[in-house]
Enzyme design. Sequence first.
Site, PDB file in Angstrom:
ATOM      1  N   TYR A   1     -33.184  39.124 109.255  1.00 14.39           N
ATOM      2  CA  TYR A   1     -32.263  39.571 110.308  1.00 14.39           C
ATOM      3  C   TYR A   1     -32.176  38.518 111.418  1.00 14.39           C
ATOM      4  O   TYR A   1     -31.116  38.306 111.998  1.00 14.39           O
ATOM      5  CB  TYR A   1     -32.742  40.893 110.917  1.00 14.39           C
ATOM      6  CG  TYR A   1     -32.568  42.069 109.999  1.00 14.39           C
ATOM      7  CD1 TYR A   1     -31.303  42.612 109.784  1.00 14.39           C
ATOM      8  CD2 TYR A   1     -33.641  42.642 109.344  1.00 14.39           C
ATOM      9  CE1 TYR A   1     -31.124  43.690 108.934  1.00 14.39           C
ATOM     10  CE2 TYR A   1     -33.477  43.731 108.496  1.00 14.39           C
ATOM     11  CZ  TYR A   1     -32.217  44.244 108.294  1.00 14.39           C
ATOM     12  OH  TYR A   1     -32.045  45.311 107.458  1.00 14.39           O
TER      13      TYR A   1
ATOM     14  N   LYS B   1     -31.100  43.327 101.300  1.00 16.08           N
ATOM     15  CA  LYS B   1     -31.678  42.124 101.896  1.00 16.08           C
ATOM     16  C   LYS B   1     -33.171  42.122 101.687  1.00 16.08           C
ATOM     17  O   LYS B   1     -33.730  43.228 101.580  1.00 16.08           O
ATOM     18  CB  LYS B   1     -31.324  42.023 103.374  1.00 16.08           C
ATOM     19  CG  LYS B   1     -31.571  43.248 104.249  1.00 16.08           C
ATOM     20  CD  LYS B   1     -32.879  43.970 104.331  1.00 16.08           C
ATOM     21  CE  LYS B   1     -34.096  43.233 104.756  1.00 16.08           C
ATOM     22  NZ  LYS B   1     -35.317  44.112 104.806  1.00 16.08           N
TER      23      LYS B   1
HETATM   24  P1  NAD Z   1     -39.787  51.332  98.991  1.00 18.07           P
HETATM   25  O1  NAD Z   1     -41.105  50.779  98.625  1.00 18.07           O
HETATM   26  O2  NAD Z   1     -39.725  52.595  99.773  1.00 18.07           O
HETATM   27  O3  NAD Z   1     -38.923  51.573  97.667  1.00 18.07           O
HETATM   28  C1  NAD Z   1     -38.879  50.635  96.620  1.00 18.07           C
HETATM   29  C2  NAD Z   1     -38.419  51.321  95.363  1.00 18.07           C
HETATM   30  O4  NAD Z   1     -38.460  50.388  94.293  1.00 18.07           O
HETATM   31  C3  NAD Z   1     -39.310  52.506  94.973  1.00 18.07           C
HETATM   32  O5  NAD Z   1     -38.519  53.574  94.531  1.00 18.07           O
HETATM   33  C4  NAD Z   1     -40.134  51.965  93.825  1.00 18.07           C
HETATM   34  O6  NAD Z   1     -40.490  52.962  92.895  1.00 18.07           O
HETATM   35  C5  NAD Z   1     -39.155  50.978  93.188  1.00 18.07           C
HETATM   36  N1  NAD Z   1     -39.823  49.967  92.405  1.00 18.07           N
HETATM   37  C6  NAD Z   1     -39.422  49.560  91.191  1.00 18.07           C
HETATM   38  N2  NAD Z   1     -40.263  48.669  90.678  1.00 18.07           N
HETATM   39  C7  NAD Z   1     -41.247  48.503  91.577  1.00 18.07           C
HETATM   40  C8  NAD Z   1     -42.429  47.715  91.599  1.00 18.07           C
HETATM   41  N3  NAD Z   1     -42.750  46.896  90.589  1.00 18.07           N
HETATM   42  N4  NAD Z   1     -43.208  47.793  92.691  1.00 18.07           N
HETATM   43  C9  NAD Z   1     -42.901  48.591  93.719  1.00 18.07           C
HETATM   44  N5  NAD Z   1     -41.779  49.366  93.746  1.00 18.07           N
HETATM   45  C10 NAD Z   1     -40.974  49.325  92.676  1.00 18.07           C
HETATM   46  O7  NAD Z   1     -38.992  50.186  99.728  1.00 18.07           O
HETATM   47  P2  NAD Z   1     -37.683  50.319 100.603  1.00 18.07           P
HETATM   48  O8  NAD Z   1     -38.072  50.320 102.029  1.00 18.07           O
HETATM   49  O9  NAD Z   1     -36.824  51.395 100.084  1.00 18.07           O
HETATM   50  O10 NAD Z   1     -37.031  48.883 100.330  1.00 18.07           O
HETATM   51  C11 NAD Z   1     -36.286  48.617  99.156  1.00 18.07           C
HETATM   52  C12 NAD Z   1     -35.298  47.480  99.443  1.00 18.07           C
HETATM   53  O11 NAD Z   1     -34.456  47.885 100.513  1.00 18.07           O
HETATM   54  C13 NAD Z   1     -35.933  46.178  99.868  1.00 18.07           C
HETATM   55  O12 NAD Z   1     -35.150  45.115  99.385  1.00 18.07           O
HETATM   56  C14 NAD Z   1     -35.856  46.222 101.382  1.00 18.07           C
HETATM   57  O13 NAD Z   1     -35.851  44.956 101.985  1.00 18.07           O
HETATM   58  C15 NAD Z   1     -34.542  46.932 101.565  1.00 18.07           C
HETATM   59  N6  NAD Z   1     -34.462  47.634 102.856  1.00 18.07           N
HETATM   60  C16 NAD Z   1     -33.406  47.405 103.633  1.00 18.07           C
HETATM   61  C17 NAD Z   1     -33.295  48.022 104.855  1.00 18.07           C
HETATM   62  C18 NAD Z   1     -32.091  47.747 105.710  1.00 18.07           C
HETATM   63  O14 NAD Z   1     -32.110  48.137 106.871  1.00 18.07           O
HETATM   64  N7  NAD Z   1     -31.039  47.133 105.169  1.00 18.07           N
HETATM   65  C19 NAD Z   1     -34.292  48.883 105.294  1.00 18.07           C
HETATM   66  C20 NAD Z   1     -35.369  49.126 104.442  1.00 18.07           C
HETATM   67  C21 NAD Z   1     -35.460  48.503 103.229  1.00 18.07           C
END
Ligand code: NAD
Length: 369
Positions: free
Chosen positions: A220, A132
């Site tokens: 959410y 999401k």
């Molecule tokens: P994060 O920043 O920790 O991780 C993002 C990942 O994407 C990293 O590994 C990064 O290297 C990679 N990436 C690839 N190309 C990129 C770019 N151009 N710029 C930045 N990062 C890049 O983020 P996250 O918290 O893991 O979130 C990732 C996804 O998961 C999002 O869609 C977020 O909304 C979702 N999420 C969902 C929940 C949930 O409860 N369902 C919780 C947190 C995050």
Amino acid sequence: MNRYSRRQVIGMGAAASLAPFLRLRAAEDGGKKRLGVALLGLGDYSTNQLAPALQQTKHARLAGIVTGSPDKIPVWQKKYEIPDDCVYNYENFDSIADNKDIDIVYVVTPTGLHPEFAIRAAKAGKHVICEKPMAPTVADCNRMIEASKNAGKTLQIGYRLHWDPYHIRLMEAMKAKEFGDWKSISTANGSVMRNFTGLNAWRVNKELGVAGALYDTGVYCVQGEFYGSQMHPVSVTATKSTERPEHFKEVPETYEWVLEFEDGRKIDGMASYGKSGNHLRVETEKGLLELAPAYNYGGGPRGKTPDGPMDFPGVNQQALQIDGQCAAILGDKPSIVPGEMGCRDIQVLQGIMEAAETGKPHVFGKFPF
Ligand code: NAD
């Protein structure tokens, strides 16, 4: 007690010579196929939630990784016994089409990249789970849905709360009108962001994070508004505000909105990186049905109905979600969180953005779900 038994750990030493046998064993569970999942984007959520959850699933296993960070590869391979031929980068990722061990690509990148990766995964013939919020725009969502349809594969959204007992209780009560109809609903999801660099930078970047908190946490609220009301709104009014312009150059810090329904009932919502809030409150004819906190994992939500407090055991939402999504694929059943639902929610978020921009009500067109 946790309802999941931990996946049996396979000894590292034997991994090379026994690779085909071990892989077969890992893919089978009591004669039933476990779907192979490749996590794409190994950031915080993949590392700390999804990969550990995949050690507790009975219909899925962590089979591969797709990453742009070469330094993460040996760490993940060692920790999760991922063979070399199940490791991809963003350039060679399309060749995942030839990998029979991977059934599902789980897209866990910043939102702005979801469409590209979800479409490439579908074109490679894989089922897709997309985190999401689904995508920046409804047009992106439609392209993603079409790509999966053309491939004959499913597209599901990582809406973990559909497997959380507190949210299920609220959804079922509202569906059955157990406490009568709703009179008003209020929801908020926000917290004060203090770090704007490193992994958080994309969240305040328009291209990757789209509308900041509105997309990240507000999705959410939109979900809660739909299952709290069991209805579709006809229009929305909204405002946006920023207290710390030095950090919020591309996206607003806070959005607030009011959804209006055909009969005049209203729902108010708030999403913010500058204000705290975490509730879903439904005023019913028989009293308050409330989740507060509403949107957490880990400690999980808390809640009460007009009859008294809810009291459910803690669950691993992500493990239940992935298992539920895999069960739908294995049983050839419709998903309860399909791409169309993700698209519907993006339609609302885009409407909120437009209403906040123009200062006028945004009237919704037909919803896809
Ligand atoms: P994060 O920043 O920790 O991780 C993002 C990942 O994407 C990293 O590994 C990064 O290297 C990679 N990436 C690839 N190309 C990129 C770019 N151009 N710029 C930045 N990062 C890049 O983020 P996250 O918290 O893991 O979130 C990732 C996804 O998961 C999002 O869609 C977020 O909304 C979702 N999420 C969902 C929940 C949930 O409860 N369902 C919780 C947190 C995050």
